[in-house]
Design a protein around this motif. Structure first.
Motif, short mmCIF file in Angstrom:
data_model
loop_
_atom_site.label_atom_id
_atom_site.label_comp_id
_atom_site.label_asym_id
_atom_site.label_seq_id
_atom_site.Cartn_x
_atom_site.Cartn_y
_atom_site.Cartn_z
N LEU A 161 4.29 -2.27 -17.52
CA LEU A 161 5.50 -2.86 -17.44
C LEU A 161 6.69 -2.55 -16.50
N GLU A 162 6.83 -1.26 -16.41
CA GLU A 162 7.87 -0.74 -15.77
C GLU A 162 7.43 -0.91 -13.97
N SER A 163 6.35 -1.25 -13.59
CA SER A 163 6.12 -1.33 -12.14
C SER A 163 6.58 -2.85 -11.82
N SER A 164 7.32 -2.94 -10.57
CA SER A 164 7.67 -4.04 -10.13
C SER A 164 6.45 -4.87 -9.22
N VAL A 165 5.31 -4.33 -8.90
CA VAL A 165 4.24 -5.24 -8.25
C VAL A 165 3.29 -4.64 -9.09
N LYS A 166 2.38 -5.76 -9.51
CA LYS A 166 1.31 -5.37 -10.56
C LYS A 166 0.09 -6.50 -9.87
N ILE A 167 -1.09 -5.96 -9.84
CA ILE A 167 -1.96 -6.67 -9.02
C ILE A 167 -3.40 -6.52 -10.10
N ALA A 168 -3.71 -7.76 -10.35
CA ALA A 168 -5.11 -7.92 -11.35
C ALA A 168 -6.42 -7.90 -10.37
N LEU A 169 -7.60 -7.12 -10.64
CA LEU A 169 -8.56 -6.96 -9.84
C LEU A 169 -9.93 -7.22 -10.68
N SER A 170 -10.77 -7.82 -10.28
CA SER A 170 -12.09 -7.77 -10.88
C SER A 170 -12.95 -7.14 -9.96
N LEU A 171 -13.64 -6.22 -10.57
CA LEU A 171 -14.77 -5.55 -10.13
C LEU A 171 -15.70 -6.24 -9.08
N LYS A 172 -16.08 -5.76 -7.84
CA LYS A 172 -16.71 -6.46 -6.96
C LYS A 172 -17.93 -5.59 -6.50
N GLU A 173 -17.54 -4.18 -6.31
CA GLU A 173 -18.72 -3.28 -5.81
C GLU A 173 -18.24 -1.86 -6.34
N HIS A 174 -19.36 -1.42 -6.47
CA HIS A 174 -19.27 0.37 -6.69
C HIS A 174 -20.12 1.00 -5.94
N GLN A 175 -19.70 1.91 -4.94
CA GLN A 175 -20.53 2.58 -4.24
C GLN A 175 -20.48 4.10 -4.68
N THR A 176 -21.64 4.71 -4.25
CA THR A 176 -21.41 6.31 -4.48
C THR A 176 -21.33 6.92 -3.11
N ILE A 177 -20.53 7.44 -2.64
CA ILE A 177 -20.46 8.02 -1.14
C ILE A 177 -21.28 9.47 -1.00
N ARG A 178 -22.50 9.15 -0.51
CA ARG A 178 -23.53 10.50 -0.60
C ARG A 178 -23.01 11.87 0.14
N SER A 179 -22.17 11.49 0.88
CA SER A 179 -21.58 12.88 1.47
C SER A 179 -20.88 13.82 0.57
N ASN A 180 -19.96 13.48 -0.44
CA ASN A 180 -19.45 14.47 -1.42
C ASN A 180 -19.68 13.81 -2.99
N ASN A 181 -20.50 12.50 -2.92
CA ASN A 181 -20.62 11.98 -4.53
C ASN A 181 -19.32 11.65 -5.19
#
Length: 229
Positions: free
Chosen positions: A131-151
């Motif tokens: 509520l206190e934030s002036s900018v609020k962004i709603a997002l739906s999950l599109k991708e989830h990737q594991t970065i192999r270099s450091n997990n």
């Protein structure tokens, strides 16, 4: 200013917290945002992040990095369960409360309640806003990737809705976020407000740069010695 060289071996041999502060400071100022989520049972979660990046505007995509999922990561788990999250601006008057959300609270305890921020629910979206934030962004999950270099885990979301003050939206689409004291982060724990130098028009190789006013109109250089030609 005297220069020093730090080798990769010296970095590897550093005390872990010292190394984390040093390496986190190298990339300069980073955006400050709070990720708000909810689990399948409706338990809200809130966490500050400094790794949000713009990935494209058509479709509108934002991403952020979550630390390795070797222990419970409530934010990541909630996003994977529900498929939705929100990003919320951090402003100067509640930056210390936002920082406190980085503490490792148990899953059954809401960071909203623990630090004194307010969850704001929209019937059209699963995850809460701040509520206190002036900018609020709603997002739906599109991708989830594991970065192999450091997990570490990269979460990519598509923007579904934006809530923001009408007065910060300039005629050309630029957002005057400085006017609302949206803070930035350097390192792990240093918070800053910004001072704009200038806006610059789209750069072309055969044309001198022209400064722009906040609303996108041509302006004057603030100081002649820095002018490019």
């Amino acid at each position: 200013m005297q220069q020093q060289k730090i080798s990769s071996k010296q970095i590897a041999d550093m005390e872990s917290r010292y190394r984390a502060r040093l390496i986190n400071s190298l990339s300069g100022f980073k955006s400050a945002n709070m990720v708000a989520t909810v689990d399948a049972e409706g338990q809200p979660n809130l966490a500050i992040v400094s790794s949000v990046i713009h990935l494209g505007s058509n479709p509108p995509l934002l991403g952020f990095i979550s630390r390795p999922n070797s222990v419970q990561r409530h934010t990541l788990e909630n996003i994977l369960q529900v498929g939705a999250f929100t990003l919320n601006s951090v402003e100067a008057d509640f930056a210390s409360l936002a920082h406190q959300t980085s503490a490792r609270y148990p899953k059954h305890q809401s960071e909203f309640e623990a630090v004194g921020l307010t969850p704001q629910f929209d019937n059209e979206f699963a995850a809460p806003f701040v509520l206190e934030s002036s900018v609020k962004i709603a997002l739906s999950l599109k991708e989830h990737q594991t970065i192999r270099s450091n997990n570490t885990e990269m979460v990519i979301g598509q923007i579904e809705a934006i809530h923001l003050p009408r007065e910060i939206v300039q005629p050309d689409g630029y957002l005057d976020i400085e006017g609302m004291e949206w803070v930035t982060i350097s390192g792990l724990d240093s918070y800053h407000v910004t001072q704009r130098l200038f806006r610059l028009e789209y750069a072309k190789p055969d044309k001198a740069l022209v400064p722009l006013s906040t609303n996108g109109e041509q302006s004057e250089w603030p100081s002649e010695p820095d002018k490019l030609s």
